[in-house]
Scaffold this active site. Structure first.
Site, PDB file in Angstrom:
ATOM      1  N   ASN A  97       4.613  -3.171   7.980  1.00 42.10           N
ATOM      2  CA  ASN A  97       4.612  -1.740   7.683  1.00 42.10           C
ATOM      3  C   ASN A  97       6.034  -1.250   7.965  1.00 42.10           C
ATOM      4  O   ASN A  97       6.904  -2.034   8.326  1.00 42.10           O
ATOM      5  CB  ASN A  97       3.570  -1.045   8.580  1.00 42.10           C
ATOM      6  N   CYS A 129      -2.192   3.370  13.422  1.00 40.71           N
ATOM      7  CA  CYS A 129      -2.611   4.684  13.901  1.00 40.71           C
ATOM      8  C   CYS A 129      -2.951   4.571  15.379  1.00 40.71           C
ATOM      9  O   CYS A 129      -3.276   3.491  15.866  1.00 40.71           O
ATOM     10  CB  CYS A 129      -3.832   5.153  13.126  1.00 40.71           C
ATOM     11  N   ASN A 166      -7.091  -0.241   0.822  1.00 36.39           N
ATOM     12  CA  ASN A 166      -6.527  -0.032   2.155  1.00 36.39           C
ATOM     13  C   ASN A 166      -7.173   1.201   2.780  1.00 36.39           C
ATOM     14  O   ASN A 166      -7.249   2.263   2.148  1.00 36.39           O
ATOM     15  CB  ASN A 166      -5.006   0.160   2.042  1.00 36.39           C
ATOM     16  N   SER A 178       0.835  -1.207   0.000  1.00 44.12           N
ATOM     17  CA  SER A 178       0.000   0.000   0.000  1.00 44.12           C
ATOM     18  C   SER A 178       0.870   1.257   0.000  1.00 44.12           C
ATOM     19  O   SER A 178       1.865   1.346   0.723  1.00 44.12           O
ATOM     20  CB  SER A 178      -0.885  -0.008   1.250  1.00 44.12           C
ATOM     21  N   LYS A 228      -3.332   3.008  -1.995  1.00 41.38           N
ATOM     22  CA  LYS A 228      -2.784   3.830  -0.924  1.00 41.38           C
ATOM     23  C   LYS A 228      -3.880   3.985   0.141  1.00 41.38           C
ATOM     24  O   LYS A 228      -5.062   3.886  -0.161  1.00 41.38           O
ATOM     25  CB  LYS A 228      -2.405   5.203  -1.499  1.00 41.38           C
ATOM     26  N   LYS A 250      -3.052  -5.017   8.306  1.00 36.95           N
ATOM     27  CA  LYS A 250      -1.651  -4.666   8.009  1.00 36.95           C
ATOM     28  C   LYS A 250      -0.934  -4.375   9.319  1.00 36.95           C
ATOM     29  O   LYS A 250      -1.200  -3.381   9.983  1.00 36.95           O
ATOM     30  CB  LYS A 250      -1.628  -3.425   7.101  1.00 36.95           C
TER      31      LYS A 250
END
Lengths: 261, 288
Positions: B192, B131, B100, B18, B46, B165
């Site tokens: 990630n 996040c 994503n 992504s 993205k 992810k």
């Protein structure tokens, strides 16, 4: 792609490739360049990413010359390449300088400093071929760099130390040009110079276009890395630029960050 | 080399990570070939958020040995404009589409998953959980309970495969993966970027506009491979392995570690056709 010729131009290095399949290029556009062999060979494995380099000239038949200043791990390797070495090339990328409108009643005023001469000389070549009168103002640190200017006898040259042309920056010849009549400015060079030019053009309401630079990973809009702050928010130099209108720039900095807008 | 991933038939195991390949930008730069000869067997978009985002202030990139440290900050046009402007073009891709999304709270995530689940040409949804929980500050993907709550919140909204992810910036990624699986996730994608810091060589102040950034590229491959092997051993759902893959051999290593698919990220920056090269190299290796 094989390098067909290399030569020095002042302290800079010219790399020429021949690509018969190459699309038409516009002055101000760039390519992502890396050496096919040995790239990443410097200390610590750098360089790793390709380098965004503007072209200096194009012969219209697939012959393109790039101008390289070997100052970092990537550009040093590019500057060491010789005829017959292989170069990986992605491009042309970016917008390039805008075409002059036929109705335009201003004289193009081209201003460049240091390695920024590449896209400006490409634009000068294009204007000269079209028979368009224009100013050409080139600024350099000193005679070693300014050797590059000898190939452009019509250019007004300024050097910081006065060893070639007039002593000082491009600002004095720019001011004379702006006083001589309506101008549209096209500029490329170090951020401090570009900011001085931008500010001067803003004061006199002179339309201006700036070929900017930012650290770039991909060159084609995928990584969102080459961000620059403008009055309209953040833009990506690779797809929204690298040529940006002065009308949307509140300032030009080496980081792309512009405070106080 | 075709592979079945969560019931989706893919021509080969190489997809994009992504945020590292934008087909619309590639088509503008390189023409229709960027679509017709699409380098990947599926396209992962993205990250899309509810509201449009400018992203972090520049500078956003720093090159380090065989790696890139980025502080991009998820710039995107927001779900509404993505649905109106980008999706109609992306559905023309010759490969399946995986979307994503990232919500800054549960309501946002529900809104995003709900909207994407309605789209006819989307085959799976990937949840970016790197996040923070806005109330606790904990990075959702670093904590099994947070991750479990997040997957639970959207599991009932769609029958499409949900891919979580994972962030490598967690004490125990396998525990987070297991929690995701138990909450109903259909697959894990990992890793990630690793948190990293680049200093301005002159001032020794943080170089990146966002302070720290995420490290990607071949330099992180060993870490990614170890984490992928550890997660593959812990869960039974399929894994999309990634982190510094720049060759068919590197892709093969992630498959050997237990991944079902591999994703190519930063390598597409240095060569936009890297995905095609890597899948061809992988095909040549596995044919023997």
């Amino acid at each position: 792609m094989s390098i067909v010729e290399t030569r020095s131009l002042g302290l800079y290095q010219v790399i020429k490739v021949q690509d018969d399949q190459a699309p038409e290029v516009r002055p101000g556009q760039f390519h992502m360049l890396s050496a096919t062999v040995g790239w990443g060979g410097e200390g610590g494995g750098r360089p790793w990413l390709a380098r965004a380099i503007s072209f200096l000239s194009s012969d219209g038949n697939g012959g393109i010359e790039f101008l390289v200043d070997g100052i970092g791990p990537g550009t040093r390797q590019l500057a060491l390449l010789k005829q017959g070495d292989q170069l990986d090339l992605v491009g042309p990328l970016g917008n390039g300088f805008p075409e002059l409108a036929a109705s335009e009643e201003t004289t193009p005023c081209l201003v460049a400093g240091g390695i920024g001469i590449a896209p400006i000389l490409a634009l000068s070549q294009q204007l000269a071929l079209a028979g368009t009168e224009h100013d050409l103002i080139l600024g350099f640190r000193n005679a070693e760099f300014a050797d590059a200017a000898a190939a452009w006898p019509d250019a007004t040259v300024a050097t910081d130390d006065g060893s070639v042309g007039e002593q000082g920056t491009v600002m004095a010849p720019l001011a004379r040009a702006l006083d001589a009549g309506p101008r549209t400015v096209y500029a490329c060079g170090p951020p401090l110079m570009l900011e001085a030019v931008r500010s001067r053009c803003e004061e006199s309401d002179t339309p201006a276009w700036f070929a900017l630079e930012a650290p770039m990973a991909c060159g084609f809009g995928a990584c969102f890395g080459c961000a620059v702050e403008t009055k309209n928010g953040i833009v990506r130099l690779c797809v929204d630029g690298p040529v940006i209108s002065g009308s949307v720039l509140a300032g030009i900095t080496s980081t792309g960050r512009v405070d106080g807008q | 080399m075709s592979v079945n991933f969560c019931g989706i038939e893919l021509a080969h195991p190489v997809v994009n990570s992504s945020g590292t390949f934008d087909p619309l930008a590639a088509r503008r730069a390189f023409g229709d070939a960027a679509f017709t000869n699409f380098p990947f067997s599926a396209h992962v978009t993205k990250t899309i958020t509810v509201a449009a985002r400018q992203g972090n202030r520049p500078p956003r990139l720093w090159e380090a040995p065989t790696s890139l440290i980025n502080s991009i900050g998820l710039p995107n046009k927001g779900i509404e404009r993505w649905l109106a402007e980008d999706y109609p073009q992306l559905r023309e891709l010759p490969v399946p589409l995986i979307v994503n999304v990232m919500g800054f709270d549960t309501d946002e995530l529900i809104q995003l998953v709900g909207a994407v689940a309605q789209l006819a040409d989307v085959v799976a949804i990937e949840l970016n959980v790197s996040c923070p929980n806005v109330e606790t500050g904990t990075i959702i993907g670093s904590d099994p309970d947070e991750c479990s709550r997040t997957v639970n919140a959207v599991r009932g909204l769609t029958t499409l495969p949900l891919i979580v992810k994972l962030t490598p910036n967690a004490t125990d990624p396998a525990a987070v993966a297991l929690a995701a699986q138990e909450a109903g996730a259909d697959a894990i994608s990992m890793i990630n970027t690793l948190r990293g810091l680049a200093l301005d060589p002159t001032t020794l102040e943080p170089w990146l506009g966002g302070g720290t950034g995420g490290v990607s590229g071949p330099a992180v491959k060993a870490v990614a491979l170890a984490q992928t092997a550890s997660v593959c051993a812990a869960v039974s759902i399929p894994i999309i392995g990634m982190g510094g893959i720049d060759s068919g051999h590197a892709a093969r290593e992630f498959l050997a570690a237990g991944a079902t698919l591999v994703a190519v990220g930063t390598a597409s920056f240095t060569d936009p056709t890297a995905g095609s090269r890597i899948s061809a190299e992988l095909g040549a290796m596995t044919a023997h």
